[in-house]
Design an enzyme around this catalytic site. Structure first.
Site, PDB file in Angstrom:
ATOM      1  CB  SER A  12      11.172  18.264  -4.250  1.00 29.16           C
ATOM      2  OG  SER A  12      12.082  17.743  -5.194  1.00 29.16           O
ATOM      3  N   GLY A  13       9.695  19.716  -6.370  1.00 32.70           N
ATOM      4  CA  GLY A  13       9.742  20.293  -7.711  1.00 32.70           C
ATOM      5  C   GLY A  13       8.594  19.899  -8.625  1.00 32.70           C
ATOM      6  CE1 TYR A 190      19.129  16.604 -15.236  1.00 32.54           C
ATOM      7  CE2 TYR A 190      19.742  18.225 -16.904  1.00 32.54           C
ATOM      8  CZ  TYR A 190      18.786  17.645 -16.085  1.00 32.54           C
ATOM      9  OH  TYR A 190      17.483  18.089 -16.131  1.00 32.54           O
TER      10      TYR A 190
HETATM   11  P1  NDP Z   1      13.987  18.250  -8.070  1.00 31.03           P
HETATM   12  O1  NDP Z   1      15.398  18.065  -7.637  1.00 31.03           O
HETATM   13  O2  NDP Z   1      13.122  19.196  -7.331  1.00 31.03           O
HETATM   14  O3  NDP Z   1      13.259  16.853  -8.142  1.00 31.03           O
HETATM   15  C1  NDP Z   1      13.934  15.668  -8.447  1.00 31.03           C
HETATM   16  C2  NDP Z   1      13.287  14.530  -7.721  1.00 31.03           C
HETATM   17  O4  NDP Z   1      14.005  13.331  -8.030  1.00 31.03           O
HETATM   18  C3  NDP Z   1      13.305  14.690  -6.199  1.00 31.03           C
HETATM   19  O5  NDP Z   1      12.041  14.315  -5.717  1.00 31.03           O
HETATM   20  C4  NDP Z   1      14.362  13.675  -5.783  1.00 31.03           C
HETATM   21  O6  NDP Z   1      14.136  13.112  -4.513  1.00 31.03           O
HETATM   22  C5  NDP Z   1      14.175  12.616  -6.845  1.00 31.03           C
HETATM   23  N1  NDP Z   1      15.302  11.690  -6.890  1.00 31.03           N
HETATM   24  C6  NDP Z   1      16.615  11.973  -7.035  1.00 31.03           C
HETATM   25  N2  NDP Z   1      17.338  10.835  -6.962  1.00 31.03           N
HETATM   26  C7  NDP Z   1      16.468   9.817  -6.771  1.00 31.03           C
HETATM   27  C8  NDP Z   1      16.611   8.416  -6.593  1.00 31.03           C
HETATM   28  N3  NDP Z   1      17.804   7.819  -6.585  1.00 31.03           N
HETATM   29  N4  NDP Z   1      15.500   7.666  -6.412  1.00 31.03           N
HETATM   30  C9  NDP Z   1      14.277   8.252  -6.399  1.00 31.03           C
HETATM   31  N5  NDP Z   1      14.087   9.563  -6.539  1.00 31.03           N
HETATM   32  C10 NDP Z   1      15.173  10.353  -6.722  1.00 31.03           C
HETATM   33  O7  NDP Z   1      14.117  18.692  -9.606  1.00 31.03           O
HETATM   34  P2  NDP Z   1      13.003  19.022 -10.729  1.00 31.03           P
HETATM   35  O8  NDP Z   1      11.648  18.956 -10.179  1.00 31.03           O
HETATM   36  O9  NDP Z   1      13.454  20.249 -11.406  1.00 31.03           O
HETATM   37  O10 NDP Z   1      13.244  17.830 -11.751  1.00 31.03           O
HETATM   38  C11 NDP Z   1      12.230  16.948 -12.159  1.00 31.03           C
HETATM   39  C12 NDP Z   1      12.447  16.556 -13.614  1.00 31.03           C
HETATM   40  O11 NDP Z   1      12.339  17.701 -14.442  1.00 31.03           O
HETATM   41  C13 NDP Z   1      13.810  15.957 -13.910  1.00 31.03           C
HETATM   42  O12 NDP Z   1      13.639  14.851 -14.780  1.00 31.03           O
HETATM   43  C14 NDP Z   1      14.553  17.062 -14.612  1.00 31.03           C
HETATM   44  O13 NDP Z   1      15.531  16.555 -15.487  1.00 31.03           O
HETATM   45  C15 NDP Z   1      13.410  17.694 -15.355  1.00 31.03           C
HETATM   46  N6  NDP Z   1      13.645  19.052 -15.816  1.00 31.03           N
HETATM   47  C16 NDP Z   1      13.825  20.080 -14.937  1.00 31.03           C
HETATM   48  C17 NDP Z   1      14.038  21.356 -15.402  1.00 31.03           C
HETATM   49  C18 NDP Z   1      14.249  22.497 -14.470  1.00 31.03           C
HETATM   50  O14 NDP Z   1      14.458  23.596 -14.974  1.00 31.03           O
HETATM   51  N7  NDP Z   1      14.192  22.322 -13.165  1.00 31.03           N
HETATM   52  C19 NDP Z   1      14.025  21.637 -16.835  1.00 31.03           C
HETATM   53  C20 NDP Z   1      13.794  20.500 -17.656  1.00 31.03           C
HETATM   54  C21 NDP Z   1      13.608  19.263 -17.155  1.00 31.03           C
HETATM   55  P3  NDP Z   1      14.482  13.896  -3.138  1.00 31.03           P
HETATM   56  O15 NDP Z   1      13.317  14.819  -2.901  1.00 31.03           O
HETATM   57  O16 NDP Z   1      14.547  12.795  -2.148  1.00 31.03           O
HETATM   58  O17 NDP Z   1      15.767  14.616  -3.354  1.00 31.03           O
END
Ligand code: NDP
Length: 315
Positions: A12-13, A190
Site C-alpha cells: 500500500s501507500g 513512531y
Molecule cells: P502505509 O500504511 O500505506 O504503508 C505501510 C506498509 O507497511 C503497508 O504495506 C503495511 O502492510 C506494511 N507493514 C506494516 N507492518 C508490517 C510488518 N510487520 N511486516 C511487513 N510489512 C508491514 O503507509 P505509508 O505508505 O505512508 O508509509 C510508508 C513509509 O513512509 C513509512 O516508512 C512511513 O514512516 C513513511 N512516511 C510516510 C509519510 C506519510 O505522510 N504517509 C511521511 C513520511 C514518511 P499492510 O498493507 O499489510 O498493512
C-alpha cells in the site's frame, strides 16, 4: 539485465506507488516483501503492475523468525539483490497501551526499526554479491523525527535519551516499552523509530560505504496524508488531515508523486551520494536535507547499532 529491487511494505501507500513507478520503467523487477500475501497480490494487480515485473514474498517485520525465514526464501529464489528499500511502518498514535512484536519488542520500534535492522544487516551479504553498477540501501525516514523542522516540533517530540528502554529490550515488563525509558506514547514511539531509521542509515554509511561502494540513503518523501499510515487515527483527523496538509502546510504530496520520489532515490544515476537524507522542495526538485541534532548524533548512531545487534541476535 533488469535491476532487482526489494521493497518492504509494498502492499500500500508509498511502497506500492514506488513499486509501480519502478516496474513501469521496464528496467526493474520488484520484490514486494509484504506481511499479507493476498493483499499485496491484489494491490499489484489493481495498480496495473505487469506480472513479470514483480514477485510477492512473505515478510512479517514484527517477527525476527519471519525475517530470517524471508532471507532464506529469497536466497533460494536465486534472484540477485541490487537495491533494498526499507519502507514498511506502523503508526499507532491513539494506542493507550503498548503492543508487542513476536519477540516482545514494542510494536512501532520493533517493526519499523528492529525488523528492518535485522533484514538489512542480513541482506548486506546479498547486496555485496550483486554485480549491479549502482547498489543502494534506502531507509525511509520522516520529518517527524527531525526536531529541526516545524513538523518535527509538534509534541510529543522524538527523543531517544540514554536509550535505557532499548537496553532493556522495550518489553514493558522489566523495561519501559519506550526507547528513552519513559511512559508509553504511540505517536512518540513512531517518531523514535524514524530517528532510529535515520541513525541506522548513517551508521551503515560509516561502516560499509568505503569498503562496499554501496550507497546508503534516507529520505523524507513529503506528507502523503492519504496513505494507510493514518488508519489508526481518530476519524476526524483522517477527514481533516489531507486538506490541512494541502492548503495550510502545503506539504501534501500524492501517493503517485511520493512514489516517483522514492523511485528516484532507487534508480536516478545522479543520486548516488551516500550518507544523505533527501528531501524535495515545492517544485519537486530533490535536495540534500539537514538532519536534526539527535538524528545525526554519531555516538547515538553507534549505540543504536550496538544495542539493536544484541536485541536481534547478531551480537
Ligand atoms: P502505509 O500504511 O500505506 O504503508 C505501510 C506498509 O507497511 C503497508 O504495506 C503495511 O502492510 C506494511 N507493514 C506494516 N507492518 C508490517 C510488518 N510487520 N511486516 C511487513 N510489512 C508491514 O503507509 P505509508 O505508505 O505512508 O508509509 C510508508 C513509509 O513512509 C513509512 O516508512 C512511513 O514512516 C513513511 N512516511 C510516510 C509519510 C506519510 O505522510 N504517509 C511521511 C513520511 C514518511 P499492510 O498493507 O499489510 O498493512
Amino acid at each position: 539485465r533488469k535491476g532487482s529491487v526489494m521493497i518492504t511494505g509494498a502492499s500500500s501507500g508509498l511502497g506500492l506507488a514506488t513499486a509501480k513507478a519502478l516496474a513501469e520503467t521496464g528496467k526493474w523487477h520488484v520484490i514486494m516483501a509484504c506481511r499479507d500475501f493476498l493483499k499485496a497480490e491484489r494491490a499489484a494487480k489493481s495498480a496495473g503492475i505487469a506480472k513479470d515485473n514483480y514477485t510477492v514474498m512473505h515478510l512479517d517485520l514484527a517477527s525476527l523468525d519471519s525475517v530470517r525465514q524471508f532471507v532464506d526464501n529469497f536466497r533460494r529464489s536465486g534472484r540477485p539483490l541490487d537495491v533494498l528499500v526499507c519502507n514498511a511502518a506502523v503508526y499507532l498514535p491513539t494506542a493507550k497501551e503498548p503492543t508487542f512484536t513476536a519477540d516482545g519488542f514494542e510494536l512501532s520500534v520493533g517493526t519499523n526499526h528492529l525488523g528492518h535492522f535485522l533484514l538489512s544487516r542480513l541482506m548486506m551479504e546479498d547486496l555485496k554479491q550483486s554485480d549491479y553498477p549502482s547498489k543502494r540501501l534506502i531507509i525511509v525516514g520522516s520529518i517527524t523525527g527531525n526536531t529541526n523542522t516545524l513538523a518535527g516540533n509538534v509534541p510529543p517530540k522524538a527523543y531517544l535519551g540514554d536509550m535505557r528502554g532499548l537496553v532493556g529490550g522495550l518489553n514493558g515488563l522489566n523495561s519501559s516499552a519506550m526507547v528513552d525509558g519513559g511512559e508509553f506514547d504511540g505517536a512518540k514511539a513512531y517518531k523514535d523509530s524514524k530517528v532510529c531509521n535515520m541513525l541506522t542509515m548513517q551508521e551503515f554509511h560509516r561502516r560499509y560505504h568505503e569498503e562496499t561502494g554501496i550507497t546508503f540513503a534516507s529520505l523524507y518523501p513529503g506528507c502523503i496524508a492519504t496513505t494507510g499510515l493514518f488508519r489508526e487515527h481518530i476519524p476526524l483527523f483522517r477527514i481533516l488531515f489531507p486538506p490541512f496538509q494541502k492548503y495550510i502546510t502545503k506539504g501534501f504530496v500524492s501517493e503517485e508523486e511520493s512514489g516517483k520520489r522514492l523511485a528516484q532515490v532507487v534508480s536516478d544515476p545522479t543520486l548516488t551520494k551516500s550518507g544523505v537524507y533527501w528531501s524535495w522542495n515545492k517544485d519537486s526538485a530533490n535536495f540534500e536535507n539537514q538532519l536534526s541534532q539527535e538524528a545525526s548524533d554519531v555516538e547515538k548512531a553507534r549505540k543504536v547499532w550496538e544495542l539493536s545487534e544484541k536485541l536481534v541476535g547478531l551480537a
